[in-house]
Write an enzyme that holds these catalytic residues in place. Structure first.
Site, PDB file in Angstrom:
ATOM      1  N   TYR A  13      39.065  38.844  37.606  1.00 22.19           N
ATOM      2  CA  TYR A  13      38.484  39.581  38.707  1.00 22.19           C
ATOM      3  C   TYR A  13      36.998  39.231  39.056  1.00 22.19           C
ATOM      4  O   TYR A  13      36.581  39.634  40.276  1.00 22.19           O
ATOM      5  CB  TYR A  13      38.425  41.137  38.611  1.00 22.19           C
ATOM      6  CG  TYR A  13      40.233  41.567  38.881  1.00 22.19           C
ATOM      7  CD1 TYR A  13      40.654  41.766  40.083  1.00 22.19           C
ATOM      8  CD2 TYR A  13      41.414  41.409  37.831  1.00 22.19           C
ATOM      9  CE1 TYR A  13      42.031  42.217  40.360  1.00 22.19           C
ATOM     10  CE2 TYR A  13      42.461  41.668  38.151  1.00 22.19           C
ATOM     11  CZ  TYR A  13      42.846  42.075  39.230  1.00 22.19           C
ATOM     12  OH  TYR A  13      44.138  42.355  39.531  1.00 22.19           O
ATOM     13  N   ASP A  33      39.528  28.403  32.281  1.00 26.16           N
ATOM     14  CA  ASP A  33      40.487  29.478  31.837  1.00 26.16           C
ATOM     15  C   ASP A  33      41.424  29.163  30.822  1.00 26.16           C
ATOM     16  O   ASP A  33      42.064  27.935  31.130  1.00 26.16           O
ATOM     17  CB  ASP A  33      40.867  30.417  33.053  1.00 26.16           C
ATOM     18  CG  ASP A  33      41.525  31.838  32.890  1.00 26.16           C
ATOM     19  OD1 ASP A  33      40.773  32.662  33.346  1.00 26.16           O
ATOM     20  OD2 ASP A  33      42.392  31.887  31.867  1.00 26.16           O
ATOM     21  N   LYS A 211      24.073  47.939  32.348  1.00 27.34           N
ATOM     22  CA  LYS A 211      25.540  47.998  32.594  1.00 27.34           C
ATOM     23  C   LYS A 211      26.281  49.307  31.949  1.00 27.34           C
ATOM     24  O   LYS A 211      26.999  50.033  32.790  1.00 27.34           O
ATOM     25  CB  LYS A 211      26.130  46.571  32.329  1.00 27.34           C
ATOM     26  CG  LYS A 211      27.724  46.821  32.417  1.00 27.34           C
ATOM     27  CD  LYS A 211      27.856  46.705  34.082  1.00 27.34           C
ATOM     28  CE  LYS A 211      29.371  46.906  34.132  1.00 27.34           C
ATOM     29  NZ  LYS A 211      29.688  47.003  35.529  1.00 27.34           N
ATOM     30  N   ARG A 218      28.570  57.374  35.829  1.00 24.28           N
ATOM     31  CA  ARG A 218      29.796  57.761  36.730  1.00 24.28           C
ATOM     32  C   ARG A 218      30.745  58.562  35.694  1.00 24.28           C
ATOM     33  O   ARG A 218      30.995  59.558  36.354  1.00 24.28           O
ATOM     34  CB  ARG A 218      30.394  56.587  37.167  1.00 24.28           C
ATOM     35  CG  ARG A 218      29.683  55.536  37.860  1.00 24.28           C
ATOM     36  CD  ARG A 218      29.483  56.139  39.448  1.00 24.28           C
ATOM     37  NE  ARG A 218      30.839  55.887  39.911  1.00 24.28           N
ATOM     38  CZ  ARG A 218      31.179  56.537  40.943  1.00 24.28           C
ATOM     39  NH1 ARG A 218      30.203  57.406  41.564  1.00 24.28           N
ATOM     40  NH2 ARG A 218      32.366  56.594  41.606  1.00 24.28           N
ATOM     41  N   CYS A 265      36.872  49.802  33.312  1.00 19.32           N
ATOM     42  CA  CYS A 265      35.277  49.755  33.347  1.00 19.32           C
ATOM     43  C   CYS A 265      34.678  51.144  32.888  1.00 19.32           C
ATOM     44  O   CYS A 265      34.418  51.470  31.783  1.00 19.32           O
ATOM     45  CB  CYS A 265      34.756  49.329  34.555  1.00 19.32           C
ATOM     46  SG  CYS A 265      34.817  47.542  34.911  1.00 19.32           S
ATOM     47  N   PHE A 329      45.047  53.554  40.012  1.00 17.90           N
ATOM     48  CA  PHE A 329      43.859  54.203  39.511  1.00 17.90           C
ATOM     49  C   PHE A 329      42.795  54.571  40.369  1.00 17.90           C
ATOM     50  O   PHE A 329      41.797  55.362  40.060  1.00 17.90           O
ATOM     51  CB  PHE A 329      43.276  53.246  38.466  1.00 17.90           C
ATOM     52  CG  PHE A 329      42.214  52.201  38.599  1.00 17.90           C
ATOM     53  CD1 PHE A 329      40.744  52.696  38.724  1.00 17.90           C
ATOM     54  CD2 PHE A 329      42.570  51.143  38.710  1.00 17.90           C
ATOM     55  CE1 PHE A 329      39.862  51.655  39.011  1.00 17.90           C
ATOM     56  CE2 PHE A 329      41.550  50.120  39.140  1.00 17.90           C
ATOM     57  CZ  PHE A 329      40.193  50.467  39.123  1.00 17.90           C
ATOM     58  N   LYS A 330      43.100  54.066  41.620  1.00 21.83           N
ATOM     59  CA  LYS A 330      42.109  54.804  42.731  1.00 21.83           C
ATOM     60  C   LYS A 330      42.843  54.540  44.129  1.00 21.83           C
ATOM     61  O   LYS A 330      43.662  53.643  44.190  1.00 21.83           O
ATOM     62  CB  LYS A 330      40.524  54.215  42.644  1.00 21.83           C
ATOM     63  CG  LYS A 330      40.387  52.899  42.868  1.00 21.83           C
ATOM     64  CD  LYS A 330      39.114  52.624  42.576  1.00 21.83           C
ATOM     65  CE  LYS A 330      38.649  51.075  43.093  1.00 21.83           C
ATOM     66  NZ  LYS A 330      37.367  50.914  43.221  1.00 21.83           N
ATOM     67  N   ARG A 337      46.307  49.471  36.257  1.00 26.37           N
ATOM     68  CA  ARG A 337      45.775  49.419  34.909  1.00 26.37           C
ATOM     69  C   ARG A 337      45.008  50.497  34.800  1.00 26.37           C
ATOM     70  O   ARG A 337      44.172  50.946  35.344  1.00 26.37           O
ATOM     71  CB  ARG A 337      45.034  47.958  34.828  1.00 26.37           C
ATOM     72  CG  ARG A 337      45.838  46.618  34.833  1.00 26.37           C
ATOM     73  CD  ARG A 337      44.764  45.741  34.798  1.00 26.37           C
ATOM     74  NE  ARG A 337      43.913  45.527  35.819  1.00 26.37           N
ATOM     75  CZ  ARG A 337      42.792  44.395  35.588  1.00 26.37           C
ATOM     76  NH1 ARG A 337      42.781  43.649  34.705  1.00 26.37           N
ATOM     77  NH2 ARG A 337      41.898  44.527  36.754  1.00 26.37           N
ATOM     78  N   LYS A 415      43.932  65.965  43.865  1.00 23.79           N
ATOM     79  CA  LYS A 415      42.856  65.361  44.667  1.00 23.79           C
ATOM     80  C   LYS A 415      42.392  66.297  45.750  1.00 23.79           C
ATOM     81  O   LYS A 415      41.694  65.835  46.424  1.00 23.79           O
ATOM     82  CB  LYS A 415      43.333  64.263  45.128  1.00 23.79           C
ATOM     83  CG  LYS A 415      43.490  63.189  44.069  1.00 23.79           C
ATOM     84  CD  LYS A 415      42.386  62.874  43.262  1.00 23.79           C
ATOM     85  CE  LYS A 415      41.064  62.333  44.102  1.00 23.79           C
ATOM     86  NZ  LYS A 415      39.862  62.126  43.064  1.00 23.79           N
TER      87      LYS A 415
HETATM   88  N1  LIG Z   1      36.952  43.610  37.222  1.00 22.24           N
HETATM   89  C1  LIG Z   1      35.611  44.419  37.482  1.00 22.24           C
HETATM   90  O1  LIG Z   1      35.778  45.213  38.332  1.00 22.24           O
HETATM   91  C2  LIG Z   1      34.522  44.480  36.569  1.00 22.24           C
HETATM   92  C3  LIG Z   1      33.587  44.873  37.127  1.00 22.24           C
HETATM   93  C4  LIG Z   1      32.111  44.731  36.401  1.00 22.24           C
HETATM   94  C5  LIG Z   1      32.229  43.951  34.927  1.00 22.24           C
HETATM   95  N2  LIG Z   1      33.567  43.612  34.650  1.00 22.24           N
HETATM   96  C6  LIG Z   1      33.472  42.784  33.402  1.00 22.24           C
HETATM   97  O2  LIG Z   1      33.466  41.599  33.461  1.00 22.24           O
HETATM   98  C7  LIG Z   1      34.316  40.868  32.397  1.00 22.24           C
HETATM   99  C8  LIG Z   1      35.606  40.254  32.875  1.00 22.24           C
HETATM  100  O3  LIG Z   1      36.531  41.064  33.780  1.00 22.24           O
HETATM  101  P1  LIG Z   1      37.801  40.851  34.511  1.00 22.24           P
HETATM  102  O4  LIG Z   1      37.996  42.081  35.206  1.00 22.24           O
HETATM  103  O5  LIG Z   1      37.046  39.675  35.217  1.00 22.24           O
HETATM  104  O6  LIG Z   1      38.714  40.323  33.375  1.00 22.24           O
HETATM  105  P2  LIG Z   1      39.907  39.563  33.800  1.00 22.24           P
HETATM  106  O7  LIG Z   1      41.026  40.009  32.763  1.00 22.24           O
HETATM  107  O8  LIG Z   1      40.467  39.854  35.271  1.00 22.24           O
HETATM  108  O9  LIG Z   1      39.528  37.945  33.657  1.00 22.24           O
HETATM  109  C9  LIG Z   1      39.224  37.421  32.422  1.00 22.24           C
HETATM  110  C10 LIG Z   1      39.901  36.111  32.389  1.00 22.24           C
HETATM  111  O10 LIG Z   1      39.417  35.465  31.027  1.00 22.24           O
HETATM  112  C11 LIG Z   1      40.203  34.572  30.636  1.00 22.24           C
HETATM  113  N3  LIG Z   1      39.726  34.322  29.536  1.00 22.24           N
HETATM  114  C12 LIG Z   1      40.167  35.064  28.158  1.00 22.24           C
HETATM  115  N4  LIG Z   1      39.473  34.215  27.168  1.00 22.24           N
HETATM  116  C13 LIG Z   1      39.047  33.126  27.528  1.00 22.24           C
HETATM  117  C14 LIG Z   1      38.482  32.059  26.949  1.00 22.24           C
HETATM  118  N5  LIG Z   1      38.291  32.175  25.524  1.00 22.24           N
HETATM  119  N6  LIG Z   1      38.007  31.045  27.819  1.00 22.24           N
HETATM  120  C15 LIG Z   1      38.298  31.054  29.088  1.00 22.24           C
HETATM  121  N7  LIG Z   1      38.829  31.782  29.489  1.00 22.24           N
HETATM  122  C16 LIG Z   1      39.254  33.095  29.022  1.00 22.24           C
HETATM  123  C17 LIG Z   1      41.794  35.100  30.842  1.00 22.24           C
HETATM  124  O11 LIG Z   1      42.544  34.320  30.893  1.00 22.24           O
HETATM  125  C18 LIG Z   1      41.139  36.050  32.205  1.00 22.24           C
HETATM  126  O12 LIG Z   1      41.869  35.146  33.328  1.00 22.24           O
HETATM  127  C19 LIG Z   1      34.715  42.363  31.330  1.00 22.24           C
HETATM  128  O13 LIG Z   1      33.890  42.279  30.351  1.00 22.24           O
HETATM  129  C20 LIG Z   1      34.556  43.278  32.430  1.00 22.24           C
HETATM  130  O14 LIG Z   1      34.365  44.581  31.787  1.00 22.24           O
HETATM  131  C21 LIG Z   1      34.515  43.666  35.185  1.00 22.24           C
END
Ligand SMILES: NC(=O)c1ccc[n+]([C@@H]2O[C@H](COP(=O)([O-])OP(=O)(O)OC[C@H]3O[C@@H](n4cnc5c(N)ncnc54)[C@H](O)[C@@H]3O)[C@@H](O)[C@H]2O)c1
Length: 419
Positions: A13, A33, A211, A218, A265, A329-330, A337, A415
Site C-alpha cells: 500500500y 517484493d 510517526k 489519533r 496503523c 475498518f472505516k 483488516r 456510529k
Molecule cells: N498502509 C498505510 O496506510 C500506511 C501508512 C503509513 C505507514 N505505513 C507503514 O508502511 C509500512 C508498509 O505498510 P504497507 O501497508 O505498505 O504494507 P503491505 O503489507 O501492503 O506491503 C508490504 C510489502 O512488503 C513485502 N515484503 C515483505 N518483506 C519483504 C522483503 N524482505 N523484501 C521485499 N519485500 C518484502 C510484502 O510482500 C508486501 O508486498 C508499514 O511499516 C506500515 O506500518 C502504512
C-alpha cells in the site's frame, strides 16, 4: 547529484504508490517484493492492491519503461524500504521484515548510495538498520560511526490516507530524519523529485517518534470519544448530541466514537511507544485498551437489545435475526483488516442462537472468518426482515437511509447514523 536508479523494497500500500510516483516523474525505478505474484502483476502493468488512480499510473510507468519489478534487489542509487512492521503477540514490534529487507539489499550497496527506512518503526530502528548494514558490509563506512560515511541513511515516515494515497503522497509535508545533516539533505533531494509538500528536516529518532506520535494522538482522541459513549449510555445521554454541543466551544474538538479502532496503523503504532516506555506511556496504553475493549462493550449492548426484544415479542432467541451493518475498518472502503466491525459481527454471530446477517456494500462475498456463522445479505433485506439492527460503519449507503425508514425498535447504533 541525481539518482540514476531508485529502488523501492516492499511493493504494498505504501511502496507501490511511492515507486509509481517516482516512475511517473520519468525516473528509472526498480520495485522489489518477495511476493512473486505481485511482481508478475506489476510487470504486466497491473496492480494487486486497491487504491484509486494507482492502476493508471502504474500501467503508464511500466509501458513507458520507467517501472519494473523483481524479487531480488539490484544495484541502485537510492533504496526505500516499505515492508511491514507488525507487532508480535506481546505487543513488541516485529522488525524481522526490515532486517530481512536490509540484509537483502546489503550485497548490492555501493559507495554514495542512500538508504531510507519508511516503515513505521520504534525509536532507534534506523540506527539498528545501519548497524545490520555495517555488519553485512564491513568494506563500507556507515553513519553514525564514520564522519564521512560512504552510505547515507535516513528515516522518512509515511502519513498518507488509504483511498487518497496518490494525492497525499505528493501534497503532504514530509518529515526527513537523516542520521547526519548530509543524509537529510540527500533524502530531501530524492523526495523533491515528486513532492509538492515541504521537506521538514530533523534527526532519525525524532522522525521515528513523530510517526508514532501522530497515530497515538489519533488513538488517544478516539479513545476519549469511545469512553464518553460508554459513560453517556450509562447516564441516559445521547453521546452524539453531547459531542455536537461540546464542540460548539471554540477550543473543543471531540472526535466521533465508533465500534473500536481498526486498520493496521492506529491500532498498532501506539504499542511501539508502550513497548519502549512501559512505565511512562500510561495514557497511550490506556487509550489502546479502551479502544480494544469497545467491540466487547458493543456485544453487551446487543445482548441487552436482544433480551428486550425477546421479552416484548415473546419469540425464542433462535427465531431472531440480527443484522450487522458494515464490516470495513472505516467508511466507503473494502479493507476489512483489523476491523472492529468485523470483530463485533464475529462476536455477535458466535453468541447469537438465531440467524446473523451482515450487510457490506463494498464486498461481494462473505469474508472467510464469518463464512460459517453469518450470511451476507442486501441492505433492503436486512432493513425489512431483521429483528435487531447493529450499525457499525457509517458508509454512504447506510447514511442515505433516513431514520424514519428504520422500523425496528431494537437498534444498536455505534456510529450515530440513525440516531
Ligand atoms: N498502509 C498505510 O496506510 C500506511 C501508512 C503509513 C505507514 N505505513 C507503514 O508502511 C509500512 C508498509 O505498510 P504497507 O501497508 O505498505 O504494507 P503491505 O503489507 O501492503 O506491503 C508490504 C510489502 O512488503 C513485502 N515484503 C515483505 N518483506 C519483504 C522483503 N524482505 N523484501 C521485499 N519485500 C518484502 C510484502 O510482500 C508486501 O508486498 C508499514 O511499516 C506500515 O506500518 C502504512
Amino acid at each position: 547529484m541525481s539518482f540514476n536508479t531508485i529502488s523501492v523494497i516492499g511493493l504494498g500500500y505504501i511502496g507501490l504508490p511511492t515507486a509509481a510516483a517516482f516512475a511517473s516523474r520519468r525516473q528509472n525505478v526498480v520495485g522489489i517484493d518477495i511476493n512473486a505474484r505481485a511482481v508478475e502483476a506489476i510487470n504486466r502493468g497491473e496492480i494487486h492492491i486497491v487504491e484509486p488512480d494507482l492502476d493508471t499510473v502504474v500501467k503508464q510507468a511500466v509501458q513507458d519503461g520507467f517501472l519494473r519489478a523483481a524479487t531480488q534487489p539490484v544495484a541502485a542509487d537510492a533504496f526505500l524500504i516499505a515492508v511491514p512492521t507488525p507487532f508480535k503477540g506481546d505487543h513488541q514490534p516485529d522488525m524481522s521484515y526490515v532486517q530481512a529487507a536490509a540484509l537483502s539489499l546489503a550485497p548490492v550497496l555501493k559507495k554514495g548510495d542512500l538508504v531510507i527506512l519508511e516503515s513505521t518503526s520504534p525509536v532507534g530502528a534506523t540506527e539498528q538498520m545501519a548497524q545490520w548494514l555495517a555488519e553485512a558490509r564491513p568494506d563500507l563506512a556507515f553513519p553514525p560511526q564514520a564522519e564521512n560515511p560512504d552510505i547515507h541513511i535516513a528515516y522518512c515516515p509515511e502519513r498518507v490516507l488509504p483511498g487518497q494515497v496518490m494525492v497525499e503522497l505528493i501534497k503532504n509535508d514530509r518529515v526527513i530524519g537523516g542520521m547526519t545533516p548530509a543524509c537529510s539533505e540527500r533524502a530531501c533531494e530524492l523526495y523533491r523529485i515528486f513532492l509538492e509538500g515541504e521537506c521538514v528536516v530533523t534527526n532519525a529518532r525524532t522522525a521515528e517518534m513523530c510517526k508514532l506520535t501522530e497515530n497515538s494522538f489519533r488513538d488517544v482522541n478516539i479513545a476519549f470519544a469511545n469512553e464518553l459513549s460508554l459513560i453517556c449510555a450509562e447516564q441516559g445521554i445521547n453521546v452524539w448530541e453531547l459531542i455536537t454541543l461540546a464542540n460548539r466551544h471554540p477550543r473543543v474538538n471531540i472526535l466521533q466514537p465508533g465500534p473500536g479502532v481498526g486498520g493496521h496503523c492506529i491500532a498498532v503504532d501506539p504499542w511501539f511507544i508502550v513497548a519502549q516506555n512501559p512505565e511512562l506511556a500510561r495514557l497511550i496504553r490506556t487509550a489502546r485498551e479502551v479502544n480494544d475493549a469497545k467491540p466487547h462493550w458493543v456485544l453487551e449492548q446487543v445482548k441487552a437489545a436482544v433480551a428486550d426484544c425477546l421479552t416484548a415479542t415473546g419469540k425464542r432467541a433462535s427465531e431472531l435475526t440480527i443484522a450487522c451493518f458494515g464490516l470495513a475498518f472505516k467508511p466507503n472502503i473494502d479493507d476489512l483488516r483489523e476491523s472492529p466491525a468485523m470483530e463485533v459481527a464475529h462476536l455477535v454471530a458466535g453468541w447469537h442462537a438465531g440467524t446473523t446477517w451482515v450487510v457490506e456494500p463494498n464486498v461481494d462475498a462473505i469474508p472467510a472468518k464469518l463464512a460459517h456463522e453469518a450470511t451476507l445479505v442486501s441492505q433492503e433485506q436486512a432493513l425489512q426482515q431483521a429483528d435487531v439492527l447493529v450499525m457499525l460503519v457509517d458508509h454512504h449507503a447506510f447514511k442515505a437511509v433516513s431514520g424514519d425508514r428504520v422500523a425496528q425498535r431494537w437498534v444498536v447504533d455505534t456510529k450515530g447514523v440513525w440516531r
